[in-house]
Design a protein around this motif. Structure first.
Motif, PDB file in Angstrom:
ATOM      1  N   ALA A  86      -9.514  -1.792  17.988  1.00  0.00           N
ATOM      2  CA  ALA A  86      -8.465  -0.992  18.621  1.00  0.00           C
ATOM      3  C   ALA A  86      -8.220  -1.406  20.064  1.00  0.00           C
ATOM      4  CB  ALA A  86      -8.834   0.492  18.563  1.00  0.00           C
ATOM      5  N   HIS A  95      -0.387  -5.721  20.348  1.00  0.00           N
ATOM      6  CA  HIS A  95      -0.119  -4.733  19.297  1.00  0.00           C
ATOM      7  C   HIS A  95      -1.139  -3.604  19.354  1.00  0.00           C
ATOM      8  CE1 HIS A  95       2.621  -7.613  17.757  1.00  0.00           C
ATOM      9  NE2 HIS A  95       1.750  -8.359  17.074  1.00  0.00           N
ATOM     10  N   ASN A  96      -0.712  -2.401  18.999  1.00  0.00           N
ATOM     11  CA  ASN A  96      -1.693  -1.350  18.775  1.00  0.00           C
ATOM     12  C   ASN A  96      -2.317  -1.557  17.400  1.00  0.00           C
ATOM     13  OD1 ASN A  96       0.075  -0.256  16.823  1.00  0.00           O
ATOM     14  ND2 ASN A  96       0.999   1.150  18.299  1.00  0.00           N
ATOM     15  N   GLU A  97      -3.299  -0.729  17.076  1.00  0.00           N
ATOM     16  CA  GLU A  97      -4.088  -0.976  15.863  1.00  0.00           C
ATOM     17  C   GLU A  97      -3.238  -0.898  14.596  1.00  0.00           C
ATOM     18  OE1 GLU A  97      -8.565   0.086  14.242  1.00  0.00           O
ATOM     19  OE2 GLU A  97      -7.503   1.541  15.490  1.00  0.00           O
ATOM     20  N   SER A  98      -2.350   0.081  14.518  1.00  0.00           N
ATOM     21  CA  SER A  98      -1.548   0.239  13.299  1.00  0.00           C
ATOM     22  C   SER A  98      -0.544  -0.907  13.140  1.00  0.00           C
ATOM     23  CB  SER A  98      -0.824   1.590  13.315  1.00  0.00           C
ATOM     24  OG  SER A  98       0.028   1.685  14.442  1.00  0.00           O
ATOM     25  N   THR A  99       0.083  -1.317  14.228  1.00  0.00           N
ATOM     26  CA  THR A  99       1.019  -2.446  14.157  1.00  0.00           C
ATOM     27  C   THR A  99       0.288  -3.727  13.791  1.00  0.00           C
ATOM     28  OG1 THR A  99       2.463  -1.444  15.814  1.00  0.00           O
ATOM     29  CG2 THR A  99       2.723  -3.803  15.439  1.00  0.00           C
ATOM     30  N   GLU A 101      -2.341  -3.963  11.985  1.00  0.00           N
ATOM     31  CA  GLU A 101      -2.657  -3.916  10.557  1.00  0.00           C
ATOM     32  C   GLU A 101      -1.458  -4.337   9.724  1.00  0.00           C
ATOM     33  OE1 GLU A 101      -4.546  -0.694   8.668  1.00  0.00           O
ATOM     34  OE2 GLU A 101      -6.062  -0.434  10.205  1.00  0.00           O
ATOM     35  N   ASN A 102      -0.262  -3.899  10.112  1.00  0.00           N
ATOM     36  CA  ASN A 102       0.945  -4.223   9.350  1.00  0.00           C
ATOM     37  C   ASN A 102       1.314  -5.697   9.474  1.00  0.00           C
ATOM     38  OD1 ASN A 102       1.313  -1.569   8.479  1.00  0.00           O
ATOM     39  ND2 ASN A 102       2.513  -1.012  10.275  1.00  0.00           N
ATOM     40  N   LYS A 105      -2.392  -7.998   8.727  1.00  0.00           N
ATOM     41  CA  LYS A 105      -2.986  -7.781   7.406  1.00  0.00           C
ATOM     42  C   LYS A 105      -4.449  -8.236   7.351  1.00  0.00           C
ATOM     43  CE  LYS A 105       1.449  -8.065   4.999  1.00  0.00           C
ATOM     44  NZ  LYS A 105       2.223  -7.903   6.261  1.00  0.00           N
TER      45      LYS A 105
END
Length: 354
Positions: A86, A95-99, A101-102, A105
């Motif tokens: 994070a 990027h933040n963590e969620s972005t 991940e998208n 991958k």
């Protein structure tokens, strides 16, 4: 003045470590460190105050950016999340963590290969790049993830790490692989950093040298590497590396999951990663306004997104006019060489408020 004629291709090394236990903050004055030992004091005296002093006519600017003169004033680079990824992804990708991940991958084989890490920006500008990390099982991009499919940088330490873990005896301390063979594991990483710096001392280069083996699982373990870390810093000084390159010395987050969390100052320790910056003294003469802003920002609220922006700034330092690509996780974040507003909020720095 001679300094004004310097055209410099920045050389940048990042020495980082996982979950540092001690941020090095101070209580009411810049010299009153909490629970500091003799070696830590020697580091502060030799590489911080001696190298960066208002009374020093030729400061070399090894700035302890994790210091603060008043309790509860947020200094440079508080964490933006609880765990390593994070905080590392904002620093290395914006990027933040969620972005992340998208886009990246991480659960797919080769997913990280799609990620636009900062070292790719350096590589496209003809920099030699390196990435090294110890403890392969818990390494940043392989913990609960298949990691990279393609070699991410010109020099990549992981194959070496896997080989020495397989062939040499290992000694565990507090659940971490602390020694491999007859050496502390981190020394292999630091050695690769020094060799990389010496090999390309006359070429532009960018390297990340990350250690997990001594700074995460127990409050007392980092102190066992103090003298070794100081030795490597002295080696870098002896060969003149600090005179020609920028060095970041940092961690991803403060201490986590320890009984000492119950202490009153635990809130600070959780959220204040260690962060030192070394800048060549001649840089003060070529870019005095940038140094002034950096000094000011030592007492301002900033985050890993700003470090990401700073690295982009360094890539374009010789251009008279340039734009820096905004961090997707914090579009209002900026280079640390630009003055950060004094009244900046956590949201403006990309730091979650909950």
């Amino acid at each position: 003045m001679f300094y004004k004629n310097i055209k410099w291709m920045p050389k940048l090394l990042i020495f980082g470590f996982l979950g540092t236990i001690h941020s090095g903050y101070c209580f009411e004055t810049s010299t009153e460190y909490h629970a500091i030992n003799d070696t830590q004091a020697e580091f502060v005296n030799e590489f911080v105050w001696k190298r960066y002093s208002k009374e020093n006519d030729n400061p070399e600017n090894f700035i302890n950016t994790s210091q603060c003169h008043i309790p509860y004033v947020d200094p440079l680079s508080p964490e933006v999340g609880l765990a390593t990824l994070a905080n590392i992804m904002p620093l290395l990708t914006g990027h933040n963590e969620s972005t992340a991940e998208n886009i990246c991958k991480p659960n797919q084989v080769g997913g990280y290969d799609q990620c636009n890490f900062i070292w790719k920006k350096f590589h496209t500008q003809h920099y030699k790049t390196a990435y090294a990390e110890d403890n392969t099982f818990i390494s940043t991009f392989n913990y609960a993830s298949p990691g990279f499919k393609e070699q991410p940088t010109d020099y990549y330490f992981r194959p070496m790490a896997l080989a020495i873990e397989k062939t040499l005896n290992q000694t565990l301390r507090h659940g971490l692989t602390y020694c491999v063979g007859n050496r502390q594991y981190a020394e292999y990483v630091y050695d690769s950093g020094l060799r990389f710096a010496k090999r390309f001392q006359y070429q532009a280069h960018f390297g990340i040298f990350w250690t997990n083996s001594f700074s995460h699982n127990h409050y007392s373990l980092p102190a066992t590497m103090d003298s070794t870390t100081l030795k490597y810093l002295r080696d870098m000084e002896r060969v003149g590396y600090f005179d020609n390159a920028i060095v970041f010395f940092l961690s991803d987050h403060g201490k986590l999951f320890h009984p000492l969390d119950k202490l009153p100052e635990a809130f600070l320790e959780d959220r204040l990663p260690t962060f030192f910056i070394s800048i060549p003294k001649w840089f003060h003469y070529t870019h005095p306004e940038l140094i002034k802003n950096l000094e000011t920002n030592c007492q301002r609220l900033t985050s890993p997104y700003d470090i990401y922006m700073t690295m982009q700034h360094l890539l374009k330092i010789n251009q008279p006019y340039f734009d820096i690509e905004a961090a997707t996780g914090c579009t209002r974040c900026q280079s640390l060489f630009e003055e950060v507003p004094e009244n900046r909020t956590c949201l403006e720095a990309g730091i979650p408020v909950s």
